[in-house]
Design a protein around this motif. Structure first.
Motif, PDB file in Angstrom:
ATOM      1  N   THR A 198      52.671   0.274 -89.462  1.00 13.90           N
ATOM      2  CA  THR A 198      52.066   1.575 -89.165  1.00 13.90           C
ATOM      3  C   THR A 198      50.572   1.491 -88.864  1.00 13.90           C
ATOM      4  N   LEU A 199      49.936   0.386 -89.193  1.00 12.71           N
ATOM      5  CA  LEU A 199      48.490   0.287 -89.059  1.00 12.71           C
ATOM      6  C   LEU A 199      48.040   0.436 -87.597  1.00 12.71           C
ATOM      7  N   LEU A 200      48.628  -0.349 -86.710  1.00 14.02           N
ATOM      8  CA  LEU A 200      48.226  -0.293 -85.299  1.00 14.02           C
ATOM      9  C   LEU A 200      48.585   1.046 -84.667  1.00 14.02           C
ATOM     10  N   ASP A 201      49.700   1.643 -85.104  1.00 12.29           N
ATOM     11  CA  ASP A 201      50.074   2.952 -84.565  1.00 12.29           C
ATOM     12  C   ASP A 201      49.043   4.014 -84.933  1.00 12.29           C
TER      13      ASP A 201
ATOM     14  N   PRO B  54      37.926  -3.385-104.458  1.00 15.13           N
ATOM     15  CA  PRO B  54      38.206  -3.796-103.065  1.00 15.13           C
ATOM     16  C   PRO B  54      39.607  -4.362-102.893  1.00 15.13           C
ATOM     17  N   ALA B  55      40.126  -5.026-103.930  1.00 12.16           N
ATOM     18  CA  ALA B  55      41.468  -5.609-103.824  1.00 12.16           C
ATOM     19  C   ALA B  55      42.530  -4.534-103.616  1.00 12.16           C
ATOM     20  N   ALA B  56      42.343  -3.362-104.239  1.00 10.47           N
ATOM     21  CA  ALA B  56      43.317  -2.281-104.080  1.00 10.47           C
ATOM     22  C   ALA B  56      43.306  -1.754-102.642  1.00 10.47           C
ATOM     23  N   VAL B  57      42.114  -1.661-102.050  1.00  2.00           N
ATOM     24  CA  VAL B  57      42.017  -1.222-100.656  1.00  2.00           C
ATOM     25  C   VAL B  57      42.664  -2.258 -99.737  1.00  2.00           C
ATOM     26  N   TRP B  58      42.438  -3.537-100.042  1.00  2.00           N
ATOM     27  CA  TRP B  58      43.066  -4.594 -99.253  1.00  2.00           C
ATOM     28  C   TRP B  58      44.592  -4.526 -99.363  1.00  2.00           C
ATOM     29  N   ASP B  59      45.103  -4.209-100.540  1.00  2.00           N
ATOM     30  CA  ASP B  59      46.550  -4.070-100.724  1.00  2.00           C
ATOM     31  C   ASP B  59      47.093  -2.925 -99.868  1.00  2.00           C
ATOM     32  N   SER B  60      46.341  -1.814 -99.787  1.00  2.00           N
ATOM     33  CA  SER B  60      46.776  -0.696 -98.934  1.00  2.00           C
ATOM     34  C   SER B  60      46.807  -1.106 -97.477  1.00  2.00           C
ATOM     35  N   LEU B  61      45.790  -1.872 -97.062  1.00  2.00           N
ATOM     36  CA  LEU B  61      45.752  -2.369 -95.683  1.00  2.00           C
ATOM     37  C   LEU B  61      46.929  -3.286 -95.409  1.00  2.00           C
ATOM     38  N   THR B  62      47.214  -4.186 -96.339  1.00  2.00           N
ATOM     39  CA  THR B  62      48.330  -5.121 -96.180  1.00  2.00           C
ATOM     40  C   THR B  62      49.660  -4.385 -96.096  1.00  2.00           C
TER      41      THR B  62
ATOM     42  N   GLY C 247      51.478  13.384 -84.709  1.00  2.00           N
ATOM     43  CA  GLY C 247      51.491  12.001 -85.147  1.00  2.00           C
ATOM     44  C   GLY C 247      50.476  11.763 -86.261  1.00  2.00           C
ATOM     45  N   LEU C 248      50.405  10.535 -86.709  1.00  2.00           N
ATOM     46  CA  LEU C 248      49.516  10.167 -87.811  1.00  2.00           C
ATOM     47  C   LEU C 248      48.307   9.428 -87.259  1.00  2.00           C
ATOM     48  N   GLY C 249      47.152  10.065 -87.326  1.00  2.00           N
ATOM     49  CA  GLY C 249      45.898   9.439 -86.933  1.00  2.00           C
ATOM     50  C   GLY C 249      45.060   9.104 -88.151  1.00  2.00           C
ATOM     51  N   LEU C 250      43.868   8.596 -87.927  1.00  2.00           N
ATOM     52  CA  LEU C 250      43.011   8.197 -89.039  1.00  2.00           C
ATOM     53  C   LEU C 250      42.563   9.395 -89.858  1.00  2.00           C
ATOM     54  N   GLY C 251      42.265  10.512 -89.184  1.00  2.70           N
ATOM     55  CA  GLY C 251      41.869  11.705 -89.921  1.00  2.70           C
ATOM     56  C   GLY C 251      42.979  12.211 -90.817  1.00  2.70           C
ATOM     57  N   GLN C 252      44.213  12.236 -90.292  1.00  2.00           N
ATOM     58  CA  GLN C 252      45.343  12.666 -91.100  1.00  2.00           C
ATOM     59  C   GLN C 252      45.636  11.675 -92.217  1.00  2.00           C
ATOM     60  N   LEU C 253      45.408  10.393 -91.955  1.00  2.00           N
ATOM     61  CA  LEU C 253      45.566   9.385 -93.006  1.00  2.00           C
ATOM     62  C   LEU C 253      44.591   9.659 -94.151  1.00  2.00           C
ATOM     63  N   LEU C 254      43.368  10.028 -93.816  1.00  3.03           N
ATOM     64  CA  LEU C 254      42.385  10.374 -94.840  1.00  3.03           C
ATOM     65  C   LEU C 254      42.812  11.607 -95.621  1.00  3.03           C
ATOM     66  N   GLU C 255      43.311  12.612 -94.931  1.00  4.02           N
ATOM     67  CA  GLU C 255      43.748  13.839 -95.601  1.00  4.02           C
ATOM     68  C   GLU C 255      44.985  13.581 -96.469  1.00  4.02           C
TER      69      GLU C 255
END
Length: 298
Positions: A91-94, A76-84, A243-251
């Motif tokens: 870029t997160l809010l965009d 989970p810490a690695a995922v939190w680091d990606s979020l941070t 643009g970059l959406g959540l689906g593209q972020l996953l891909e």
């Protein structure tokens, strides 16, 4: 003497009727009270927090147990680091806004098309016989199937995204309204016609309010199809113009073998779905139930 007995019986009956009316009024009265903040926290906030905490604990235990390689199951810490990192880069809010704005606009368009279509199918027998089975078939068709033809028809742009959303959400909204109209008691319709509520007036003042529970269920399902359709379109169709959406972020996470990024995208997609339900559909459901006397105010 007889007159006195008659008067006594009349008074007794009057008292009984008054007591009965008081009892019925007490049953009809809704006890309104303000729920203490502590009770709200314990009943509505604490359970989901506990559930999330348990998931994180189990997740971390699986990482420590090394059930698989760390690049397949990141901590989970690695995922939190990606979020941070995304937050610090701005870029997160965009990314969130790109997907959420598309989904909401597409859902509003689906609502504007699916509502009159569902009402037409529900009220006109010929249209129902002609279009009803097609709507049911379209509802069962996976939304991802529309991505390829939409790209060929419209190209890699936002119009393609909205087309996929509409093809996925309109059948659900229309079928939800049809189901709600089918459950309207015939007595309501006859009463409406007696009072002069026919045609569009009857549909607006009688049919739609009576069909509201089924219609609302169709809206929830329509939103779910909108969100899933958009994610499928963003995963498959990629272009700098989109643009970059959540689906593209996953891909992108899959292409870069970035499991923390993949888990982050999945969690963000899940959080948006839950947030829309809690902020929009749950209050609407409570309002409908409260108006029908099925939910006590608190």
């Amino acid at each position: 003497m007889a007159s006195t007995d008659t008067t006594t019986e009349a008074v007794a009956k009057t008292d009984d009727l008054a007591g009965l009316e008081a009892g019925l009024d007490a049953l009809d009265a809704v006890q309104v009270r303000r729920t203490p903040v502590r009770e709200v926290l314990l009943r509505k906030v604490l359970p989901p927090l506990v559930a999330v905490g348990l998931v994180l604990v189990v997740w971390q235990l699986l990482v420590w147990a090394r059930v698989t390689d760390e690049y397949k199951l990141p901590p989970p810490a690695a995922v939190w680091d990606s979020l941070t990192t995304m937050w610090l880069e701005g870029t997160l809010l965009d990314v969130l806004w790109t997907s959420v704005s598309r989904a909401l606009l597409g859902f509003v368009m689906a609502l504007a098309i699916g509502t009159p279509l569902g009402l037409l199918v529900a009220r006109v027998r010929f249209v129902r016989a002609a279009i009803g089975p097609i709507l049911s078939g379209l509802q069962s068709l996976p939304s991802v199937a529309w991505v390829a033809p939409a790209v060929l028809w419209l190209g890699l742009n936002d119009s393609m995204m909205y087309a996929v959303i509409l093809l996925g959400a309109v059948p659900s909204i229309a079928n939800g309204l049809v189901s709600g109209v089918d459950q309207v008691p015939p007595l309501f319709l006859r009463a409406g016609r007696t009072l002069g509520a026919t045609g569009l007036r009857g549909a607006w003042h009688v049919v739609m309010p009576a069909a509201l529970p089924g219609y609302l269920a169709g809206l929830k399902q329509g939103w779910a199809f909108s969100w899933r359709s958009l994610m499928a379109a963003e995963i498959i169709a990629s272009s700098p113009e989109l643009g970059l959406g959540l689906g593209q972020l996953l891909e992108n996470g899959r292409n870069n073998i970035d499991m923390p990024g993949i888990f982050l995208a999945i969690l963000l997609i899940l959080i948006v779905g839950i947030a829309i339900d809690l902020l929009i559909f749950s209050p609407l459901e409570r309002a409908v139930l409260r108006r029908r006397g099925l939910l006590v105010k608190s």
